[in-house]
Design an enzyme around this catalytic site. Structure first.
Site, PDB file in Angstrom:
ATOM      1  N   TYR A 287       0.837  -1.212   0.000  1.00  0.00           N
ATOM      2  CA  TYR A 287       0.000   0.000   0.000  1.00  0.00           C
ATOM      3  C   TYR A 287       0.864   1.252   0.000  1.00  0.00           C
ATOM      4  O   TYR A 287       1.673   1.471   0.900  1.00  0.00           O
ATOM      5  CB  TYR A 287      -0.908  -0.014   1.220  1.00  0.00           C
ATOM      6  N   TYR A 337      -5.370   5.469  -7.435  1.00  0.00           N
ATOM      7  CA  TYR A 337      -5.564   5.390  -5.983  1.00  0.00           C
ATOM      8  C   TYR A 337      -7.034   5.124  -5.708  1.00  0.00           C
ATOM      9  O   TYR A 337      -7.863   6.016  -5.690  1.00  0.00           O
ATOM     10  CB  TYR A 337      -5.107   6.674  -5.286  1.00  0.00           C
TER      11      TYR A 337
END
Lengths: 383, 150
Positions: A287, A337
């Site tokens: 991440y 994103y």
């Protein structure tokens, strides 16, 4: 104890286009991604009986189930803490399917972050209670909160902006190979990075993720059923969530040791359940809302020792052919994103052998959710 | 725009945090501590019970107001308007001299009432010794920090 190890598999993935200002709304995008994932799996929507998403997901399961034509739904779950929830959506469905609560699970995330306002601007939601200790002082955005940890990390361990650049570059290089990525055909250079405008010193523009409209989904079934699906199964080998002792969302500063965040907690459980360790991971989807999350995660998940995360990025380690190819679709920094869901689907692509930046013979993949918040992680294994 | 005309975010004070702000209004930096005689551990942020012993008895212990910069950032826009007006400014974390594991987010300023950008960012340094000061911002007394050796 009957474990979750390899008991379930991801058999379908779907996504919409990624971009700024897509014309369709979040519900429509969610439905497109879900139907694409079911089609990929060769499973009829009427067979879906479980849903999982994030608490920050604004399309709810009632609306989504109705729109896509799901059957009777017997399990539904939402996971908190923004990007920390990504892998947990798969983990919850794996648990539901493995224990017989459901048979076909769909996890999804749909978001119009590229069109909408920045979440941190909504101070009526953000300010109450814990934020009374941070927001009035101008620590306003996730970038500010992570920059604070990054500064301390760099001070303690000698990590540099060049290390952060290595991370941004690896993600950008992979996006340059991925026609679906927002940063396809947009190379990054060291000079661009070093002269970029600052967002929250020491973090510059390229240390921050994109703002994206788009949706993704994946389909989870039992390992037994997976053998009869259209695609090669990708087994959910190990799952974990992590909320460390004395953690405080985003600002881990009140923990005894703020530089060992939720990744460390999730990792301990993840590896305990697994048949292999960090050295056996062929490719990682970590991440990357902000570049400093990568060294913190590399340490937390055991790819290197404490304080070695910066140095780990040297010598092309995160590139294809390196020690740990990273975020091979481009990640949150350069593909899209969408709260990390693209990392899950990219992990599946790697283990099917169809990534645009394929790691030859990849058989294992780590996928992680947001570090800095209560998090989650998956170990995926190819068939 | 002068410092006193800027509308910063005011803390939204909850039951647990209220004593902190009440003491700040008296120019006192006090931290919540367990009042169980066998424990006495400090805790931050404030909460109903002690994570070490489970006691619901607490007291607010006066701190010396001295600390060191543990980390800092210098935010640039995009920011909320009041903060954009003084950007780049600083936000710091101070570890308290009396209790190094208690860390407070704050701002380093040249003097109690000076602007959030009143200290040259080049002077920020991890480990720098700081001292608490108090200033009124829109009716709430906010602790801020000045360098011990300006």
């Amino acid at each position: 104890m009957a474990g979750l190890k390899d008991a379930t598999a991801i058999v379908g993935i779907g996504q919409t286009a990624f971009g700024k200002q897509l014309p369709e709304n979040e519900k429509t995008l969610a439905c497109r991604a879900i139907l694409a994932a079911l089609d990929d799996a060769g499973i009829a929507p009427s067979e879906v009986d479980a849903f999982a998403s994030y608490t920050m997901e604004e399309t709810d399961e009632v609306e989504v189930a109705k729109a896509v034509g799901a059957g009777d739904v017997t399990f539904f779950s939402k996971v908190g803490f923004g990007g920390g929830g990504s892998c947990a959506t798969v983990a919850h469905l794996a648990a539901a399917v493995a224990t017989g609560q459901a048979s076909v699970g769909v996890a999804w995330r749909s978001r119009k972050r590229g069109s909408g306002p920045r979440p941190w601007k909504n101070t009526t939601v953000q300010l109450p209670t814990p934020a009374q200790w941070t927001r009035p002082y101008g620590l306003l955005r996730p970038a500010d909160e992570i920059a604070m940890l990054a500064r301390r990390y760099m001070h303690e361990y000698g990590a540099t902006r060049d290390h952060l650049f290595n991370i941004a570059l690896a993600c950008r290089n992979r996006a340059n190979q991925n026609p679906a990525a927002m940063m396809y055909e947009r190379p990054l250079t060291r000079d661009m990075y070093m002269t970029a405008r600052m967002i929250s010193e020491p973090l510059c523009l390229f240390d921050n993720c994109l703002e994206t409209d788009g949706a993704l989904a994946c389909v989870i079934v039992s390992a037994e059923r997976a053998r009869d699906c259209r695609q090669k199964p990708v087994y959910v080998h190990s799952v974990a969530q992590g909320l460390p002792s004395q953690h405080h969302g985003m600002v881990n500063y009140w923990n005894d040791d703020p530089l060992t965040g939720p990744a460390w907690t999730a990792a301990r459980h993840l590896w305990k359940q697994a048949d292999f360790g960090p050295d056996d991971v062929d490719v990682a989807q970590i991440y990357d809302a902000f570049t400093p999350l990568i060294p913190l995660s590399l340490e937390g998940y055991g790819f290197c020792g404490r304080g070695e995360g910066g140095a780990f990025t040297e010598g092309g380690a995160l590139e294809i052919g390196g020690r740990l190819p990273l975020n091979t679709g481009g990640g949150g920094l350069s593909e899209a994103y969408v709260h990390g869901f693209n990392l899950i689907n990219e992990g599946v692509k790697q283990l099917r052998g169809i990534s645009t930046a394929q790691v030859p013979g990849a058989g294992t993949c780590l996928v992680t959710a947001g570090e800095g918040v209560p998090t989650s992680a998956l170990l995926l294994r190819g068939a | 725009m002068t410092e006193s005309e800027i509308c910063y975010l005011s803390p939204v004070i909850d039951d647990d945090g209220a004593p902190f702000w009440r003491y700040a209004a008296q120019s006192q930096l006090r931290m919540q501590a367990c009042a169980s005689p066998a424990c006495g551990e400090l805790r931050f942020p404030p909460r109903p019970c002690c994570p070490h012993c489970g006691s619901f008895e607490s007291e607010w212990r006066l701190m010396s107001g001295r600390g060191r910069i543990w980390s800092y950032v210098v935010p640039h826009p995009p920011l909320l308007p009041a903060y954009a007006a003084v950007a780049p400014y600083n936000a710091i974390i101070v570890e308290l001299a009396d209790a190094p594991r208690i860390r407070l987010v704050g701002n380093l300023v040249a003097s109690a009432d000076a602007a959030l950008n009143s200290v040259d960012p080049g002077r920020l340094r991890i480990g720098a010794k700081v001292q608490v000061v108090f200033t009124d911002v829109d009716g709430v007394t906010m602790p801020r920090w000045v360098l011990e050796r300006p």
